[in-house]
Design a protein around this motif. Structure first.
Motif, PDB file in Angstrom:
ATOM      1  N   MET A  63       0.845  -1.165   0.000  1.00 10.36           N
ATOM      2  CA  MET A  63       0.000   0.000   0.000  1.00 10.36           C
ATOM      3  C   MET A  63       0.893   1.231   0.000  1.00 10.36           C
ATOM      4  N   THR A  64       0.671   2.109  -0.955  1.00 15.48           N
ATOM      5  CA  THR A  64       1.488   3.308  -1.046  1.00 15.48           C
ATOM      6  C   THR A  64       0.827   4.449  -0.294  1.00 15.48           C
ATOM      7  N   LYS A  65       1.653   5.208   0.314  1.00 18.02           N
ATOM      8  CA  LYS A  65       1.166   6.362   1.074  1.00 18.02           C
ATOM      9  C   LYS A  65       0.877   7.502   0.099  1.00 18.02           C
ATOM     10  N   PRO A  66      -0.302   8.134   0.182  1.00 24.12           N
ATOM     11  CA  PRO A  66      -0.595   9.236  -0.733  1.00 24.12           C
ATOM     12  C   PRO A  66       0.325  10.423  -0.490  1.00 24.12           C
ATOM     13  N   LYS A  67       0.654  11.093  -1.574  1.00 28.22           N
ATOM     14  CA  LYS A  67       1.552  12.244  -1.478  1.00 28.22           C
ATOM     15  C   LYS A  67       0.833  13.402  -0.785  1.00 28.22           C
ATOM     16  N   SER A  68       1.448  13.910   0.255  1.00 25.82           N
ATOM     17  CA  SER A  68       0.843  15.039   0.967  1.00 25.82           C
ATOM     18  C   SER A  68       1.306  16.339   0.334  1.00 25.82           C
ATOM     19  N   SER A  69       0.447  17.314   0.384  1.00 29.48           N
ATOM     20  CA  SER A  69       0.732  18.611  -0.211  1.00 29.48           C
ATOM     21  C   SER A  69       1.581  19.442   0.735  1.00 29.48           C
ATOM     22  N   THR A  70       2.653  20.006   0.210  1.00 27.72           N
ATOM     23  CA  THR A  70       3.483  20.890   1.015  1.00 27.72           C
ATOM     24  C   THR A  70       3.108  22.342   0.805  1.00 27.72           C
ATOM     25  N   ARG A  71       2.307  22.602  -0.233  1.00 25.19           N
ATOM     26  CA  ARG A  71       1.814  23.940  -0.539  1.00 25.19           C
ATOM     27  C   ARG A  71       2.945  24.933  -0.780  1.00 25.19           C
ATOM     28  N   THR A  72       4.071  24.468  -1.362  1.00 26.97           N
ATOM     29  CA  THR A  72       5.189  25.376  -1.600  1.00 26.97           C
ATOM     30  C   THR A  72       4.847  26.445  -2.620  1.00 26.97           C
ATOM     31  N   PHE A  73       4.040  26.101  -3.639  1.00 28.92           N
ATOM     32  CA  PHE A  73       3.673  27.114  -4.628  1.00 28.92           C
ATOM     33  C   PHE A  73       2.872  28.234  -3.982  1.00 28.92           C
ATOM     34  N   SER A  74       1.892  27.878  -3.154  1.00 29.66           N
ATOM     35  CA  SER A  74       1.082  28.922  -2.523  1.00 29.66           C
ATOM     36  C   SER A  74       1.885  29.700  -1.495  1.00 29.66           C
ATOM     37  N   LYS A  75       2.832  29.045  -0.824  1.00 29.69           N
ATOM     38  CA  LYS A  75       3.693  29.769   0.111  1.00 29.69           C
ATOM     39  C   LYS A  75       4.524  30.809  -0.628  1.00 29.69           C
ATOM     40  N   ARG A  76       5.114  30.380  -1.736  1.00 33.23           N
ATOM     41  CA  ARG A  76       5.975  31.296  -2.487  1.00 33.23           C
ATOM     42  C   ARG A  76       5.175  32.425  -3.129  1.00 33.23           C
ATOM     43  N   SER A  77       4.028  32.099  -3.706  1.00 34.41           N
ATOM     44  CA  SER A  77       3.243  33.152  -4.349  1.00 34.41           C
ATOM     45  C   SER A  77       2.720  34.158  -3.331  1.00 34.41           C
ATOM     46  N   THR A  78       2.325  33.683  -2.156  1.00 30.28           N
ATOM     47  CA  THR A  78       1.885  34.605  -1.098  1.00 30.28           C
ATOM     48  C   THR A  78       3.045  35.477  -0.625  1.00 30.28           C
ATOM     49  N   ALA A  79       4.193  34.867  -0.420  1.00 24.60           N
ATOM     50  CA  ALA A  79       5.355  35.626   0.050  1.00 24.60           C
ATOM     51  C   ALA A  79       5.776  36.672  -0.977  1.00 24.60           C
ATOM     52  N   TRP A  80       5.843  36.293  -2.252  1.00 21.62           N
ATOM     53  CA  TRP A  80       6.271  37.254  -3.269  1.00 21.62           C
ATOM     54  C   TRP A  80       5.253  38.364  -3.481  1.00 21.62           C
ATOM     55  N   SER A  81       3.963  38.040  -3.392  1.00 24.55           N
ATOM     56  CA  SER A  81       2.970  39.100  -3.541  1.00 24.55           C
ATOM     57  C   SER A  81       3.033  40.066  -2.365  1.00 24.55           C
ATOM     58  N   LEU A  82       3.278  39.551  -1.158  1.00 22.45           N
ATOM     59  CA  LEU A  82       3.435  40.446  -0.006  1.00 22.45           C
ATOM     60  C   LEU A  82       4.689  41.298  -0.128  1.00 22.45           C
ATOM     61  N   VAL A  83       5.761  40.726  -0.666  1.00 21.48           N
ATOM     62  CA  VAL A  83       6.978  41.518  -0.897  1.00 21.48           C
ATOM     63  C   VAL A  83       6.677  42.643  -1.877  1.00 21.48           C
ATOM     64  N   GLY A  84       5.943  42.347  -2.935  1.00 19.73           N
ATOM     65  CA  GLY A  84       5.586  43.383  -3.899  1.00 19.73           C
ATOM     66  C   GLY A  84       4.701  44.457  -3.299  1.00 19.73           C
ATOM     67  N   ILE A  85       3.738  44.042  -2.497  1.00 20.62           N
ATOM     68  CA  ILE A  85       2.829  45.002  -1.871  1.00 20.62           C
ATOM     69  C   ILE A  85       3.580  45.927  -0.920  1.00 20.62           C
ATOM     70  N   PHE A  86       4.432  45.351  -0.085  1.00 16.43           N
ATOM     71  CA  PHE A  86       5.166  46.188   0.863  1.00 16.43           C
ATOM     72  C   PHE A  86       6.249  47.021   0.184  1.00 16.43           C
ATOM     73  N   SER A  87       6.817  46.537  -0.909  1.00 16.10           N
ATOM     74  CA  SER A  87       7.776  47.372  -1.625  1.00 16.10           C
ATOM     75  C   SER A  87       7.082  48.566  -2.277  1.00 16.10           C
ATOM     76  N   LEU A  88       5.844  48.382  -2.726  1.00 18.56           N
ATOM     77  CA  LEU A  88       5.064  49.507  -3.237  1.00 18.56           C
ATOM     78  C   LEU A  88       4.832  50.549  -2.136  1.00 18.56           C
ATOM     79  N   ALA A  89       4.493  50.082  -0.937  1.00 24.43           N
ATOM     80  CA  ALA A  89       4.294  51.011   0.182  1.00 24.43           C
ATOM     81  C   ALA A  89       5.609  51.709   0.550  1.00 24.43           C
ATOM     82  N   PHE A  90       6.704  50.967   0.560  1.00 25.42           N
ATOM     83  CA  PHE A  90       8.000  51.570   0.876  1.00 25.42           C
ATOM     84  C   PHE A  90       8.376  52.619  -0.164  1.00 25.42           C
TER      85      PHE A  90
END
Length: 84
Positions: free
Chosen positions: A1-28
């Motif tokens: 029996m194979t264990k199902p692959k769990s999601s690490t959500r790295t894409f959503s982590k990176r996209s959220t982080a980069w969008s926040l960097v862009g938002i705060f750089s606009l404010a800066f």
């Protein structure tokens, strides 16, 4: 029996982080250049940042609920058999 692959959500982590960097750089940039409508800019930047974080946490909550519903995450028994 194979264990199902769990999601690490790295894409959503990176996209959220980069969008926040862009938002705060606009404010800066607005603060640095002395933008005349800075109060409105900070209001928009703050609400966009909060919206990104709430969306990221909401998706994470739905991921956790799906793991619990599938039985892959047992929070009550710690390895025991679930109640029937």
């Amino acid at each position: 029996m194979t264990k199902p692959k769990s999601s690490t959500r790295t894409f959503s982590k990176r996209s959220t982080a980069w969008s926040l960097v862009g938002i705060f750089s606009l404010a800066f940039f607005g603060v640095y250049t002395g933008y005349p409508d800075l109060a409105e800019l900070i209001t928009v930047v703050g609400s966009a940042a909060v919206a990104h974080l709430v969306l990221y946490m909401g998706v994470g909550h739905l991921d956790m609920r799906s793991l619990i519903a599938q039985g892959l995450l047992d929070l009550r028994r710690k390895g025991g058999k679930p109640d029937v």
